[in-house]
Design a protein around this motif. Structure first.
Motif, PDB file in Angstrom:
ATOM      1  N   PHE A  21      17.206 -50.191  48.208  1.00 51.27           N
ATOM      2  CA  PHE A  21      18.548 -49.889  48.696  1.00 51.27           C
ATOM      3  C   PHE A  21      19.626 -50.564  47.838  1.00 51.27           C
ATOM      4  O   PHE A  21      20.621 -49.956  47.443  1.00 51.27           O
ATOM      5  CB  PHE A  21      18.666 -50.338  50.153  1.00 51.27           C
ATOM      6  CG  PHE A  21      20.083 -50.556  50.610  1.00 51.27           C
ATOM      7  CD1 PHE A  21      20.961 -49.485  50.698  1.00 51.27           C
ATOM      8  CD2 PHE A  21      20.533 -51.824  50.927  1.00 51.27           C
ATOM      9  CE1 PHE A  21      22.260 -49.679  51.106  1.00 51.27           C
ATOM     10  CE2 PHE A  21      21.827 -52.016  51.337  1.00 51.27           C
ATOM     11  CZ  PHE A  21      22.703 -50.954  51.426  1.00 51.27           C
ATOM     12  N   LEU A  25      22.745 -48.846  45.334  1.00 49.77           N
ATOM     13  CA  LEU A  25      24.180 -49.070  45.426  1.00 49.77           C
ATOM     14  C   LEU A  25      24.821 -49.232  44.055  1.00 49.77           C
ATOM     15  O   LEU A  25      26.019 -49.022  43.887  1.00 49.77           O
ATOM     16  CB  LEU A  25      24.480 -50.294  46.289  1.00 49.77           C
ATOM     17  CG  LEU A  25      24.160 -50.143  47.782  1.00 49.77           C
ATOM     18  CD1 LEU A  25      24.557 -51.418  48.516  1.00 49.77           C
ATOM     19  CD2 LEU A  25      24.884 -48.944  48.380  1.00 49.77           C
ATOM     20  N   ASP A 727      19.264 -43.437  56.380  1.00 47.16           N
ATOM     21  CA  ASP A 727      20.637 -43.936  56.430  1.00 47.16           C
ATOM     22  C   ASP A 727      20.754 -45.153  55.521  1.00 47.16           C
ATOM     23  O   ASP A 727      19.790 -45.536  54.834  1.00 47.16           O
ATOM     24  CB  ASP A 727      21.053 -44.232  57.868  1.00 47.16           C
ATOM     25  CG  ASP A 727      20.178 -45.285  58.541  1.00 47.16           C
ATOM     26  OD1 ASP A 727      19.527 -46.083  57.830  1.00 47.16           O
ATOM     27  OD2 ASP A 727      20.157 -45.319  59.784  1.00 47.16           O
ATOM     28  N   ILE A 728      21.910 -45.787  55.518  1.00 45.50           N
ATOM     29  CA  ILE A 728      22.158 -46.854  54.558  1.00 45.50           C
ATOM     30  C   ILE A 728      21.276 -48.075  54.791  1.00 45.50           C
ATOM     31  O   ILE A 728      21.025 -48.881  53.893  1.00 45.50           O
ATOM     32  CB  ILE A 728      23.657 -47.250  54.591  1.00 45.50           C
ATOM     33  CG1 ILE A 728      24.012 -48.060  53.345  1.00 45.50           C
ATOM     34  CG2 ILE A 728      24.005 -47.992  55.865  1.00 45.50           C
ATOM     35  CD1 ILE A 728      25.493 -48.232  53.154  1.00 45.50           C
ATOM     36  N   SER A 729      20.755 -48.222  56.031  1.00 42.02           N
ATOM     37  CA  SER A 729      19.888 -49.366  56.326  1.00 42.02           C
ATOM     38  C   SER A 729      18.429 -49.065  56.012  1.00 42.02           C
ATOM     39  O   SER A 729      17.568 -49.916  56.192  1.00 42.02           O
ATOM     40  CB  SER A 729      20.028 -49.737  57.805  1.00 42.02           C
ATOM     41  OG  SER A 729      19.529 -48.695  58.631  1.00 42.02           O
ATOM     42  N   GLY A 758      28.728 -41.453  56.697  1.00 42.72           N
ATOM     43  CA  GLY A 758      28.291 -42.644  55.992  1.00 42.72           C
ATOM     44  C   GLY A 758      27.527 -42.318  54.737  1.00 42.72           C
ATOM     45  O   GLY A 758      27.477 -41.158  54.284  1.00 42.72           O
ATOM     46  N   VAL A 759      26.913 -43.325  54.156  1.00 41.49           N
ATOM     47  CA  VAL A 759      26.114 -43.185  52.942  1.00 41.49           C
ATOM     48  C   VAL A 759      24.662 -42.939  53.331  1.00 41.49           C
ATOM     49  O   VAL A 759      24.110 -43.642  54.193  1.00 41.49           O
ATOM     50  CB  VAL A 759      26.219 -44.437  52.052  1.00 41.49           C
ATOM     51  CG1 VAL A 759      25.321 -44.295  50.822  1.00 41.49           C
ATOM     52  CG2 VAL A 759      27.673 -44.665  51.633  1.00 41.49           C
ATOM     53  N   TYR A 760      24.042 -41.963  52.679  1.00 41.53           N
ATOM     54  CA  TYR A 760      22.639 -41.642  52.941  1.00 41.53           C
ATOM     55  C   TYR A 760      21.863 -41.687  51.632  1.00 41.53           C
ATOM     56  O   TYR A 760      22.402 -41.417  50.553  1.00 41.53           O
ATOM     57  CB  TYR A 760      22.508 -40.278  53.620  1.00 41.53           C
ATOM     58  CG  TYR A 760      22.948 -40.327  55.069  1.00 41.53           C
ATOM     59  CD1 TYR A 760      22.024 -40.508  56.090  1.00 41.53           C
ATOM     60  CD2 TYR A 760      24.302 -40.254  55.394  1.00 41.53           C
ATOM     61  CE1 TYR A 760      22.434 -40.590  57.413  1.00 41.53           C
ATOM     62  CE2 TYR A 760      24.729 -40.339  56.716  1.00 41.53           C
ATOM     63  CZ  TYR A 760      23.778 -40.507  57.721  1.00 41.53           C
ATOM     64  OH  TYR A 760      24.176 -40.609  59.020  1.00 41.53           O
ATOM     65  N   LEU A 761      20.590 -42.037  51.763  1.00 43.71           N
ATOM     66  CA  LEU A 761      19.717 -42.209  50.606  1.00 43.71           C
ATOM     67  C   LEU A 761      18.624 -41.150  50.612  1.00 43.71           C
ATOM     68  O   LEU A 761      18.214 -40.676  51.673  1.00 43.71           O
ATOM     69  CB  LEU A 761      19.085 -43.602  50.624  1.00 43.71           C
ATOM     70  CG  LEU A 761      20.028 -44.777  50.920  1.00 43.71           C
ATOM     71  CD1 LEU A 761      19.235 -46.075  50.945  1.00 43.71           C
ATOM     72  CD2 LEU A 761      21.146 -44.826  49.902  1.00 43.71           C
ATOM     73  N   LYS A 776      21.606 -40.886  46.215  1.00 46.55           N
ATOM     74  CA  LYS A 776      22.424 -41.192  47.384  1.00 46.55           C
ATOM     75  C   LYS A 776      23.565 -40.195  47.471  1.00 46.55           C
ATOM     76  O   LYS A 776      23.971 -39.588  46.473  1.00 46.55           O
ATOM     77  CB  LYS A 776      22.947 -42.616  47.329  1.00 46.55           C
ATOM     78  CG  LYS A 776      23.993 -42.864  46.247  1.00 46.55           C
ATOM     79  CD  LYS A 776      24.533 -44.283  46.342  1.00 46.55           C
ATOM     80  CE  LYS A 776      25.587 -44.530  45.262  1.00 46.55           C
ATOM     81  NZ  LYS A 776      26.180 -45.868  45.354  1.00 46.55           N
ATOM     82  N   ILE A 778      27.158 -39.029  50.303  1.00 41.71           N
ATOM     83  CA  ILE A 778      28.056 -39.443  51.381  1.00 41.71           C
ATOM     84  C   ILE A 778      28.323 -38.268  52.299  1.00 41.71           C
ATOM     85  O   ILE A 778      28.551 -37.136  51.839  1.00 41.71           O
ATOM     86  CB  ILE A 778      29.386 -39.971  50.805  1.00 41.71           C
ATOM     87  CG1 ILE A 778      29.139 -41.185  49.904  1.00 41.71           C
ATOM     88  CG2 ILE A 778      30.366 -40.314  51.927  1.00 41.71           C
ATOM     89  CD1 ILE A 778      30.366 -41.629  49.146  1.00 41.71           C
TER      90      ILE A 778
END
Length: 781
Positions: A21, A25, A727-729, A758-761, A776, A778
């Motif tokens: 993750f 970024l 999700d971002i987590s 939000g941001v997705y991976l 990634k 958004i």
């Protein structure tokens, strides 16, 4: 739609790792530019140059064409093309009118469908089209005034309330106990006139009994097709004669040089459009004063309508064929012989017989042939589309028979473009744009050749792994299969003795290097093995597959299409379903033949597409089969057990149910449907799979706009990869298997709820569980 999802490992945030993750970024976001349409969205590639009708509010022109509709704003120069892909409900406009009271353009289709266009949006009024049991409903003309539209049709006058967007009433006329067609209407002062097949009628617009023919005054017993009112005078016309209407009837005023196509009001009198019926591009429009003198004129190949603005500017519509490409469209008159064109870019004609597509670049063969494999004399030839621009190639060779291009292919390896003329042989274009034509001396003449008129009816193209070009030569005198080697040689192959007419169309190369082609005219399909020795035809072998067990196993011998799937099986389309050859390497040895797959439909089982004419087939990156018939299009699963999509001209932007060809862009996943009424594409969920993941995944749209309800696509992954969205987590929200080289997600979690912004991976995972590609994107709120 098919989604191959898994409920396992919904909470694999730990497995994916916080380290991955953090690395994401710091990465550049995945590529998102130049994506074209969204997944499951359509495009139509239509010509807008043949303008058949025009109306205006003084600033914007509303233009009906043979294929679609467009607007032109003369203040800012904006051209906006429309089709069934972006709002229109049909094709084939018979007229356009504008009502200034409601600010509405009325679009009337010949098949009785109606669209209202206002504020760049369409409202469909399909009631007349859908009504049953009232006979021919063809619409001939449309007029709009003071919040109402009057549609002249074979069933009478249909009156629309444009404010309420509904049918107000229908006014019928009759003669000899049958409905009388109404060809045109016009308004003057407080009266409406109707030109019908049983005479010219007049009524007060306010007549409370206007629906009854007996409440109309019969002005004249003649039959007139065109009508207009100007300066308090009503004019009517038929064929090449103009009449002036007075209280006692219609009185002959003058004869025109050519048949009249429209009457329109002008500032000083009446504009008369006329076109020769000899199809020689002889047309004009003249402005006639009330005393019969000429006030103005213009010359154009196919004058259809004239609009004169308050400032005196004259605009007109011309729908000339492709041979007058520089003289048609919406045009502004400069002088009697000069005009300026205004219309959106597009292909030169509606018809499409084949497409070669790669990464958004198109080569389109415009045709043609008929269903009996006869030439059509179509010299629109072929066109090229790239970066939003079209370029047509209307001339290829001095030989007049180099026309009717029905197949086209760009070899991505060499950059060469090959086009097959169904009368003049092969066109080969080099990457620098230069071209050559091959026919006499290297191709076998067609049986349709006559002394001095040699035909070379190429009907199929395919390039093998060595760069050799293989061709089918339909109805050849002897050799229906031809090859041009990579170094420019033309080896002579064996004639197919079992193919009595030497008919041949389309061609593909199987996984064993064998060549397959269909043999129209009830001759079946042929598999040919040259044994890799092009200079020695003596060792070549072949077999002709026909109907029935022991003869090849086809459902019928009338073959129409052929394709190879990802498993190497050969699918052969006939006029009665599909035969599938799963062991093509054993056919010539007579150890294998086509099988008829049985599928379950409701409580009934039958052969695959039994009783359907399979005109076109294509295989996408997920090994799914696109099937084109005379009844529209199906997409079926790889095993042919499920129907994924079913498209017709009624439930989609398809221009026609008569599918001529299906081609797929392996990079974008766009599926192209060729029909005689136009070319349309659908961005499907599958692309061609990669041998390895791209360095940067292609994710689109990215960012995902607020309110977006379509599919999010990840392209550039290894064939049929396991793709996971988190999700971002790192919490997994969706997992799927790529369709070929693309995975799609509808933006919903496993419970069917839209995920938060939000941001997705994205993680692409190998079979052993190792992560091989990441990305990634958004999602906006």
């Amino acid at each position: 739609m098919l989604f191959l999802t898994s409920m396992k490992n919904k909470k694999q945030s730990a497995a994916l790792g916080i380290g991955v993750f953090l690395a994401l970024l710091n990465q550049v976001p995945a590529t998102a530019q130049g994506t074209g349409p969204a997944i499951e969205q359509w495009r139509c590639f239509l010509p807008y140059s043949q303008v058949t009708s025009v109306a205006t509010d003084g600033r914007t022109f509303f233009c009906g064409t043979t294929a679609g509709f467009f607007t032109y704003n003369r203040d800012d120069g904006n051209l906006s093309p429309y089709s069934k892909a972006n709002g229109m409900s049909d094709i084939g406009l018979s007229g356009v009118a504008y009502d200034k009271t409601t600010g509405t353009a009325v679009l009337a289709y010949a098949n009785s469908n109606i669209d209202l266009f206002k504020d760049n949006a369409f409202t469909n009024l399909p009631e007349l089209k859908l009504s049953q049991g009232i006979g021919d409903k063809t619409i001939h003309n449309v007029m709009a005034y003071n919040g109402q539209a009057y549609l002249a049709s074979n069933m009478g006058i249909l009156v629309l309330n444009l404010q309420k967007k509904e049918v107000k009433e229908t006014i019928r006329f009759s003669g000899n106990n049958t409905d009388a067609p109404v060809y045109a209407t016009t308004l003057i002062n407080d009266s409406i006139y109707a030109a019908t097949s049983v005479g010219l009628f007049r009524s007060l617009v306010t007549n409370p009994f206007i629906q009854f023919q007996g409440q109309w005054d019969l002005v004249d017993t003649g039959t007139y097709r065109y009508m207009a009112a100007v300066n308090g005078i009503v004019y009517v016309a038929r064929r090449d004669s103009l009449y002036r209407v007075a209280s006692g009837g219609a009185y002959f005023q003058e004869q025109t040089a050519y048949p009249v196509t429209h009457l329109d009001p002008g500032k000083e009198g009446l504009w008369i459009s006329a076109v020769s019926d000899t199809a020689q591009g002889l047309g004009y429009a003249i402005l006639v004063r009330p005393d019969g003198s000429r006030a103005d004129s213009l010359v154009t190949p196919s004058a259809r309508q004239v609009v004169e603005l308050a400032n005196g500017d004259v605009w007109f519509a011309d729908d000339a064929p492709y041979s007058y490409a520089d003289k048609r469209g919406l045009r502004k008159k400069i002088s009697a012989t000069q005009s300026e064109p205004f219309f959106p870019d597009g292909p030169v004609v509606n018809s499409s017989f084949d497409v070669s597509a790669y990464n958004g670049e198109l080569w389109v063969a415009h045709g043609g042939k008929d269903d009996n494999w006869n030439t059509l004399g179509n010299r629109s030839n072929f066109s090229h589309y790239k970066d939003g621009r079209w370029n047509n190639y209307p001339w290829v060779d001095a030989n007049p028979w180099v026309q009717d291009f029905i197949r086209i292919l760009k070899d991505q390896g060499s950059g060469k473009v090959y086009a097959a003329s169904f009368s003049g042989g092969l066109m080969e274009m080099a990457p620098d744009g230069s071209w050559k034509v091959f026919n006499d001396g290297v191709l076998d003449k067609s049986r349709g050749s006559t002394p001095g008129n040699d035909l070379y009816q190429l009907s199929g193209l395919a390039v093998d792994d060595q760069g050799n070009l293989w061709m089918t030569n339909h109805a050849a005198q002897q050799y229906e299969l031809a090859v041009k080697t990579r170094d420019g040689k033309w080896p002579q192959l064996r004639s197919i003795a079992g193919n009595s007419f030497h008919s041949a169309a389309d061609i593909l190369i199987d996984d064993y290097g064998q060549k397959w082609f269909i043999a129209p005219r009830n001759e079946g399909a042929v598999v040919y093995d040259d044994k890799g020795t092009l200079d020695n035809a003596s060792d070549d072998t072949y077999f002709v597959l026909r109907k029935g067990k022991g003869a090849g196993g086809l459902p019928e011998s009338v073959t129409m299409s052929i394709v190879k799937d990802k498993d190497g099986a050969i699918w052969i389309g006939t006029n009665n379903g599909i035969g599938i050859v799963s062991c093509p390497d054993q056919v010539i040895a007579r150890q294998c033949e086509a099988e008829l797959k049985v599928v379950q439909e409701d409580q009934f089982a039958d052969h695959l597409f039994s009783n359907q004419s399979i005109k076109a087939m294509a295989v996408d990156g997920a090994n799914r089969k696109w099937i084109g018939t005379s009844n529209g299009v199906w997409l079926i699963s790889a095993d042919a057990e499920q129907t994924i999509y079913r498209f017709t001209e009624d439930n989609s932007p398809l221009p026609s149910n008569m599918i001529e060809r299906i081609n797929i862009d392996p990079v974008t996943g766009d599926v192209y449907f060729s029909t005689e009424k136009g070319l349309a594409s659908f961005r499907s969920t599958a692309t061609e799979g990669n041998a390895s993941n791209d360095e940067k995944l292609f994710i689109y749209p990215n960012p995902v706009p607020s309110g977006y309800s379509g599919m999010i696509a990840v392209r550039g992954v290894v064939d049929n990869a396991d793709v996971r969205f988190t999700d971002i987590s790192g919490q997994m929200v969706y997992r799927t298997k790529a369709l070929g080289g693309q995975a799609v997600w509808n933006g919903k979690d496993y419970t069917g709820k839209k995920v938060q912004s939000g941001v997705y991976l994205v993680f692409v995972v190998n079979r052993d569980g190792t992560e091989k590609a990441t990305g990634k994107f958004i999602i906006h709120e």
